[in-house]
Design an enzyme around this catalytic site. Structure first.
Site, PDB file in Angstrom:
ATOM      1  N   THR A   8       0.836  -1.208   0.000  1.00 52.92           N
ATOM      2  CA  THR A   8       0.000   0.000   0.000  1.00 52.92           C
ATOM      3  C   THR A   8       0.862   1.245   0.000  1.00 52.92           C
ATOM      4  O   THR A   8       2.010   1.219   0.432  1.00 52.92           O
ATOM      5  CB  THR A   8      -0.935   0.042   1.236  1.00 52.92           C
ATOM      6  OG1 THR A   8      -1.872   1.110   1.088  1.00 52.92           O
ATOM      7  CG2 THR A   8      -0.166   0.249   2.515  1.00 52.92           C
ATOM      8  N   ASN A   9       0.275   2.316  -0.502  1.00 49.17           N
ATOM      9  CA  ASN A   9       0.905   3.636  -0.393  1.00 49.17           C
ATOM     10  C   ASN A   9       0.098   4.505   0.564  1.00 49.17           C
ATOM     11  O   ASN A   9       0.381   5.686   0.720  1.00 49.17           O
ATOM     12  CB  ASN A   9       0.961   4.316  -1.774  1.00 49.17           C
ATOM     13  CG  ASN A   9       1.967   3.631  -2.689  1.00 49.17           C
ATOM     14  OD1 ASN A   9       3.111   3.406  -2.303  1.00 49.17           O
ATOM     15  ND2 ASN A   9       1.542   3.271  -3.901  1.00 49.17           N
ATOM     16  N   ASN A  10      -0.920   3.929   1.194  1.00 44.39           N
ATOM     17  CA  ASN A  10      -1.829   4.679   2.062  1.00 44.39           C
ATOM     18  C   ASN A  10      -1.300   4.644   3.508  1.00 44.39           C
ATOM     19  O   ASN A  10      -1.319   3.602   4.163  1.00 44.39           O
ATOM     20  CB  ASN A  10      -3.223   4.051   1.951  1.00 44.39           C
ATOM     21  CG  ASN A  10      -4.258   4.732   2.821  1.00 44.39           C
ATOM     22  OD1 ASN A  10      -3.955   5.209   3.914  1.00 44.39           O
ATOM     23  ND2 ASN A  10      -5.492   4.748   2.334  1.00 44.39           N
ATOM     24  N   HIS A  12      -2.446   5.957   6.230  1.00 46.05           N
ATOM     25  CA  HIS A  12      -3.477   5.686   7.248  1.00 46.05           C
ATOM     26  C   HIS A  12      -3.605   4.193   7.479  1.00 46.05           C
ATOM     27  O   HIS A  12      -3.635   3.714   8.605  1.00 46.05           O
ATOM     28  CB  HIS A  12      -4.858   6.198   6.788  1.00 46.05           C
ATOM     29  CG  HIS A  12      -4.998   7.669   6.848  1.00 46.05           C
ATOM     30  ND1 HIS A  12      -5.219   8.344   8.024  1.00 46.05           N
ATOM     31  CD2 HIS A  12      -4.968   8.598   5.876  1.00 46.05           C
ATOM     32  CE1 HIS A  12      -5.307   9.632   7.773  1.00 46.05           C
ATOM     33  NE2 HIS A  12      -5.159   9.815   6.478  1.00 46.05           N
ATOM     34  N   ASP A  69      -8.067  -5.011   0.249  1.00 47.17           N
ATOM     35  CA  ASP A  69      -8.987  -4.251  -0.594  1.00 47.17           C
ATOM     36  C   ASP A  69     -10.301  -4.146   0.162  1.00 47.17           C
ATOM     37  O   ASP A  69     -10.722  -5.106   0.814  1.00 47.17           O
ATOM     38  CB  ASP A  69      -9.187  -4.921  -1.947  1.00 47.17           C
ATOM     39  CG  ASP A  69      -9.694  -3.916  -2.971  1.00 47.17           C
ATOM     40  OD1 ASP A  69      -8.972  -2.932  -3.239  1.00 47.17           O
ATOM     41  OD2 ASP A  69     -10.816  -4.075  -3.496  1.00 47.17           O
ATOM     42  N   THR A  70     -10.907  -2.968   0.087  1.00 50.97           N
ATOM     43  CA  THR A  70     -12.116  -2.714   0.865  1.00 50.97           C
ATOM     44  C   THR A  70     -13.204  -2.165  -0.029  1.00 50.97           C
ATOM     45  O   THR A  70     -12.925  -1.399  -0.951  1.00 50.97           O
ATOM     46  CB  THR A  70     -11.812  -1.686   1.979  1.00 50.97           C
ATOM     47  OG1 THR A  70     -10.932  -2.270   2.921  1.00 50.97           O
ATOM     48  CG2 THR A  70     -13.076  -1.257   2.706  1.00 50.97           C
ATOM     49  N   LYS A 172     -11.648   2.142  16.601  1.00 50.27           N
ATOM     50  CA  LYS A 172     -11.939   1.799  15.201  1.00 50.27           C
ATOM     51  C   LYS A 172     -11.260   0.470  14.846  1.00 50.27           C
ATOM     52  O   LYS A 172     -11.892  -0.430  14.284  1.00 50.27           O
ATOM     53  CB  LYS A 172     -11.463   2.912  14.247  1.00 50.27           C
ATOM     54  CG  LYS A 172     -11.689   2.522  12.777  1.00 50.27           C
ATOM     55  CD  LYS A 172     -11.177   3.510  11.747  1.00 50.27           C
ATOM     56  CE  LYS A 172     -11.332   2.921  10.343  1.00 50.27           C
ATOM     57  NZ  LYS A 172     -10.693   3.678   9.279  1.00 50.27           N
ATOM     58  N   ARG A 178     -11.124  -3.813   8.474  1.00 51.78           N
ATOM     59  CA  ARG A 178      -9.690  -4.094   8.303  1.00 51.78           C
ATOM     60  C   ARG A 178      -9.118  -4.720   9.571  1.00 51.78           C
ATOM     61  O   ARG A 178      -8.294  -5.636   9.510  1.00 51.78           O
ATOM     62  CB  ARG A 178      -8.937  -2.800   7.947  1.00 51.78           C
ATOM     63  CG  ARG A 178      -7.489  -3.051   7.512  1.00 51.78           C
ATOM     64  CD  ARG A 178      -6.824  -1.810   6.950  1.00 51.78           C
ATOM     65  NE  ARG A 178      -7.610  -1.216   5.897  1.00 51.78           N
ATOM     66  CZ  ARG A 178      -8.451  -0.192   6.069  1.00 51.78           C
ATOM     67  NH1 ARG A 178      -8.550   0.406   7.230  1.00 51.78           N
ATOM     68  NH2 ARG A 178      -9.157   0.260   5.062  1.00 51.78           N
TER      69      ARG A 178
HETATM   70  P1  IMP Z   1      -9.013   0.187  -0.779  1.00 52.60           P
HETATM   71  O1  IMP Z   1      -9.249  -0.446  -2.089  1.00 52.60           O
HETATM   72  O2  IMP Z   1      -8.784  -0.788   0.309  1.00 52.60           O
HETATM   73  O3  IMP Z   1      -7.989   1.257  -0.834  1.00 52.60           O
HETATM   74  O4  IMP Z   1     -10.364   0.906  -0.360  1.00 52.60           O
HETATM   75  C1  IMP Z   1     -11.151   1.562  -1.316  1.00 52.60           C
HETATM   76  C2  IMP Z   1     -11.763   2.800  -0.750  1.00 52.60           C
HETATM   77  O5  IMP Z   1     -12.623   2.431   0.323  1.00 52.60           O
HETATM   78  C3  IMP Z   1     -10.773   3.800  -0.151  1.00 52.60           C
HETATM   79  O6  IMP Z   1     -10.300   4.675  -1.127  1.00 52.60           O
HETATM   80  C4  IMP Z   1     -11.647   4.520   0.837  1.00 52.60           C
HETATM   81  O7  IMP Z   1     -12.414   5.516   0.209  1.00 52.60           O
HETATM   82  C5  IMP Z   1     -12.589   3.417   1.302  1.00 52.60           C
HETATM   83  N1  IMP Z   1     -12.095   2.833   2.559  1.00 52.60           N
HETATM   84  C6  IMP Z   1     -11.284   1.767   2.722  1.00 52.60           C
HETATM   85  N2  IMP Z   1     -11.057   1.543   4.033  1.00 52.60           N
HETATM   86  C7  IMP Z   1     -11.745   2.505   4.691  1.00 52.60           C
HETATM   87  C8  IMP Z   1     -11.885   2.817   6.078  1.00 52.60           C
HETATM   88  O8  IMP Z   1     -11.330   2.172   6.982  1.00 52.60           O
HETATM   89  N3  IMP Z   1     -12.659   3.867   6.365  1.00 52.60           N
HETATM   90  C9  IMP Z   1     -13.288   4.616   5.401  1.00 52.60           C
HETATM   91  N4  IMP Z   1     -13.163   4.384   4.108  1.00 52.60           N
HETATM   92  C10 IMP Z   1     -12.399   3.325   3.757  1.00 52.60           C
END
Ligand code: IMP
Length: 193
Positions: A8-10, A12, A69-70, A172, A178
């Site tokens: 990841t580059n995120n 947070h 991935d979320t 959280k 996650r």
């Molecule tokens: P990712 O593919 O895991 O990066 O998640 C896709 C998008 O879901 C992210 O760009 C956020 O907008 C949202 N997202 C992922 N995790 C969270 C979280 O813990 N809280 C709020 N939004 C999230």
């Protein structure tokens, strides 16, 4: 301490996962291994994307690594934004743009039920493992709180009076999608030690 590369580059997410995995593991970011790449995320499911991202980074580094991935799945929007949560308001959009779009689509709608679903794909000694975590809640009509990222200011988890953006990180992480997926990863890693 065991090193584990997080695809990841995120920042947070990195902080959240390091807090969840605790002192037994040292979570490395792509920056820590001087990898400056755009990770592909072109699958149609969050499971598919987690696997794609983990395989991509494993292919480049050969290291034990994982990717997550979320998707935010909103009942009244037939599960949208789902796998498109990151770019729901269009390519290059901001977190605020995405929230605005969701709030606008839900305006006047009574059913505010939603869930976050997260899949983590771990590649450990060349073997893939999947972990899933989910948290249910509602989308509130106006932003509350300024911590966290993404849709946190409008997501109120069931049974709580604070949005994810108002909660202290430990709270959280203890109930989040996650956090729950990462707990599965942590248990597996500990069982292999
Ligand atoms: P990712 O593919 O895991 O990066 O998640 C896709 C998008 O879901 C992210 O760009 C956020 O907008 C949202 N997202 C992922 N995790 C969270 C979280 O813990 N809280 C709020 N939004 C999230």
């Amino acid at each position: 301490m065991q090193d584990l590369l997080f695809a990841t580059n995120n920042q947070h997410k990195l902080r959240e996962i390091q807090a969840i995995l605790g002192n037994e593991f040292h979570v490395l970011s792509l920056k820590d291994v001087t990898l400056d790449v755009e990770i592909p995320e072109t699958q149609e499911t969050i499971e598919g994307n987690a696997v794609q991202k983990a395989r991509f980074i494993h292919g480049l580094t050969g290291m034990n690594c994982f990717a997550d991935d979320t998707g935010l799945e909103i009942d009244a929007l037939d599960g949208r934004p789902g796998v498109y949560s990151a770019r729901y308001a269009g390519e290059g959009c901001s977190f605020d743009d995405n929230i605005d779009k969701v709030l606008q689509e839900l305006s006047g709608i009574e059913n505010r039920k939603a869930c976050f679903r997260c899949v983590i794909c771990l590649i450990l000694d060349g073997v893939e493992h999947l972990f899933e975590g989910r948290v249910d809640g509602v989308i509130i009509p106006e932003r509350q709180g300024s911590d966290g990222f993404g849709y946190d200011p409008v997501f109120l988890p069931n049974g709580f009076s604070q949005t994810f953006a108002e909660m202290p990180a430990y709270l959280k992480n203890g109930i989040s999608h996650r956090g729950r997926a990462a707990e599965g990863l942590r248990k597996l890693m500990l069982s292999k030690k």
